[in-house]
Design a protein around this motif. Structure first.
Motif, PDB file in Angstrom:
ATOM      1  N   THR A 124       4.057  23.486  -0.575  1.00  0.00           N
ATOM      2  CA  THR A 124       3.694  22.387   0.318  1.00  0.00           C
ATOM      3  C   THR A 124       3.938  21.018  -0.295  1.00  0.00           C
ATOM      4  O   THR A 124       4.688  20.221   0.234  1.00  0.00           O
ATOM      5  CB  THR A 124       2.215  22.498   0.711  1.00  0.00           C
ATOM      6  N   ASN A 126       1.516  18.588  -0.925  1.00  0.00           N
ATOM      7  CA  ASN A 126       0.714  17.534  -0.311  1.00  0.00           C
ATOM      8  C   ASN A 126      -0.048  16.750  -1.369  1.00  0.00           C
ATOM      9  O   ASN A 126      -0.587  17.318  -2.327  1.00  0.00           O
ATOM     10  CB  ASN A 126      -0.279  18.137   0.684  1.00  0.00           C
ATOM     11  N   PHE A 128      -3.322  14.780  -2.601  1.00  0.00           N
ATOM     12  CA  PHE A 128      -4.724  14.977  -2.249  1.00  0.00           C
ATOM     13  C   PHE A 128      -5.634  14.273  -3.258  1.00  0.00           C
ATOM     14  O   PHE A 128      -5.233  13.978  -4.387  1.00  0.00           O
ATOM     15  CB  PHE A 128      -5.071  16.472  -2.185  1.00  0.00           C
ATOM     16  N   SER A 150      -0.445  13.713  -6.942  1.00  0.00           N
ATOM     17  CA  SER A 150       0.740  13.669  -6.082  1.00  0.00           C
ATOM     18  C   SER A 150       1.871  14.429  -6.767  1.00  0.00           C
ATOM     19  O   SER A 150       2.327  14.036  -7.841  1.00  0.00           O
ATOM     20  CB  SER A 150       1.166  12.228  -5.819  1.00  0.00           C
ATOM     21  N   GLU A 180      -8.747   7.852   0.938  1.00  0.00           N
ATOM     22  CA  GLU A 180      -7.609   8.051   1.827  1.00  0.00           C
ATOM     23  C   GLU A 180      -6.679   6.842   1.845  1.00  0.00           C
ATOM     24  O   GLU A 180      -5.468   6.973   2.024  1.00  0.00           O
ATOM     25  CB  GLU A 180      -8.097   8.351   3.247  1.00  0.00           C
ATOM     26  N   LYS A 183      -3.823   6.794  -0.752  1.00  0.00           N
ATOM     27  CA  LYS A 183      -2.854   7.896  -0.751  1.00  0.00           C
ATOM     28  C   LYS A 183      -1.427   7.431  -0.470  1.00  0.00           C
ATOM     29  O   LYS A 183      -0.478   7.822  -1.157  1.00  0.00           O
ATOM     30  CB  LYS A 183      -3.261   8.946   0.273  1.00  0.00           C
ATOM     31  N   MET A 187       1.635   7.796  -3.055  1.00  0.00           N
ATOM     32  CA  MET A 187       2.770   8.644  -2.742  1.00  0.00           C
ATOM     33  C   MET A 187       4.074   7.869  -2.862  1.00  0.00           C
ATOM     34  O   MET A 187       5.077   8.393  -3.368  1.00  0.00           O
ATOM     35  CB  MET A 187       2.632   9.223  -1.336  1.00  0.00           C
TER      36      MET A 187
END
Length: 380
Positions: A124, A126, A128, A150, A180, A183, A187
């Motif tokens: 995946t 992702n 988090f 990441s 959040e 993020k 990223m």
């Protein structure tokens, strides 16, 4: 006559006005928050640009990782950071640089295959955030309370490593925990770092190949130089050998020619003996000439050959050489002619070297003509 508003009307208007003020204050607050977020995002974007300009000068993977974790801490105002590379052979995530957790060994940061599988990074990828339980494995025992992770991938989409930021349990009250909101920026930073890492690894690969090729070329050059030295030594040995042999031949030939020349001057020699001695004299003279040529080659190889120039008539000198070959040409039925554009030509030349050059040319020419001719006549 104008009617004054009642108390109830004034109270209603006042409530409406207060509601408007509250809405305006809320809009203003939202604008301030938005402005703050935009300023923070702009600051992070500038930090990412600064990071890209700095990390491109890294000379090793360790330096690349150190610059990266420093920039993570500075850009996102975090306390801790770690840079991981995935080792496919051992199925282990190995830390290349870390900061912010006190005296912890590098091995303690390594992450095994079970942890990697539990996060499904390989599938995946992702990003988090996570609150870490005290004394939990692997990050609780490292003293971390909050983390953001990441993953990043190579150009073929294979899992390559991950970037971690975090806050320790000791100082969590002094830092905002990753949420959040962070993020997206984190990223973007990871993607930029991953792109820079691919370029860095490609450059390192090319540097290694260039270094290996350079070492090969240096070895080949050294081998060529070594062989050249061997060839030079062999040439010198050959020169010394021929020089020694030439001297060994020259002395007895000189001793042979002297008595032969004395005997040829005697009138009491029979014609048969004279012809035999003349043949012996020619053969010995030829051997002495060849011996002298070997000595000349030795001088040329050693660089000691010098020209002995005199001023004389070159055409007259060539005519003398030509006349010495006339009997041989006649015996082989070869028409042998000497043509010159003028009667004389005075210049500087080395008689010995000119004689050897012309003598060899004419000897070879007459020998080849005589072997190729049968009963027909030739000309030269």
């Amino acid at each position: 006559m104008e009617t004054k508003p009642s108390y109830e009307e004034l109270e209603t208007r006042c409530d409406d006005f207060q509601a408007q003020i509250i809405r305006f204050l809320k809009v203003e607050q939202d604008l301030i928050v938005t402005r703050s977020k935009l300023d923070r995002d702009l600051s992070r974007f500038k930090s990412i640009q600064k990071y890209s300009q700095k990390v491109i000068r890294a000379k090793s993977l360790k330096e690349f990782a150190d610059i990266t974790i420093e920039s993570v801490i500075e850009t996102f105002e975090l306390e801790c950071s770690a840079f991981y590379i995935y080792d496919r052979t051992e199925n282990v995530m190995k830390v290349k640089a870390f900061y912010g957790t006190g005296h912890v060994s590098e091995e303690a940061w390594h992450l095994d295959g079970n942890w990697i599988s539990s996060k499904q990074f390989i599938k995946t990828g992702n990003i988090f955030t996570e609150q870490v339980e005290p004394a939990s494995v692997p990050f609780g025992i490292l003293g971390l309370a909050n983390i953001i992770i990441s993953p990043f991938y190579d150009e073929d989409g294979n899992f390559h490593g991950m970037l971690l930021g975090g806050i320790s349990s000791d100082k969590k009250d002094y830092y905002d925990e990753p949420d959040e909101e962070i993020k997206a920026s984190f990223m973007v930073f990871t993607q930029q770092m991953s792109s820079m890492l691919r370029n860095f690894e490609a450059k390192m690969y090319l540097d290694i190949r260039v270094r290996e090729r350079t070492e090969e070329v240096i070895k080949q050059k050294q081998e060529i130089e070594r062989k050249n030295i061997q060839i030079l030594e062999m040439d010198q040995m050959k020169t010394r050998f021929f020089t020694n042999i030439s001297h060994e031949f020259r002395t007895p030939l000189t001793l042979i020619l002297g008595p032969l020349e004395d005997m040829l001057t005697k009138k009491e020699l029979t014609e048969k003996n004279r012809i035999t001695m003349e043949r012996m004299h020619r053969s010995a003279s030829r051997m002495l000439a060849l011996t002298n040529q070997l000595l000349d080659l030795s001088k040329i190889d050693s660089g000691s050959m010098k020209l002995e120039l005199i001023e004389s008539d070159l055409y007259r000198f060539l005519m003398i050489i030509f006349n010495s070959f006339t009997p041989l040409a006649e015996r082989n039925n070869i028409r042998f002619r000497f043509r010159i554009p003028e009667d004389s030509f005075r210049t500087f030349y080395d008689q010995d070297k000119i004689e050897k050059i012309v003598y060899n040319l004419l000897s070879n020419a007459l020998d080849r003509k005589s072997t190729r001719l049968n009963s027909s006549h030739g000309k030269l």
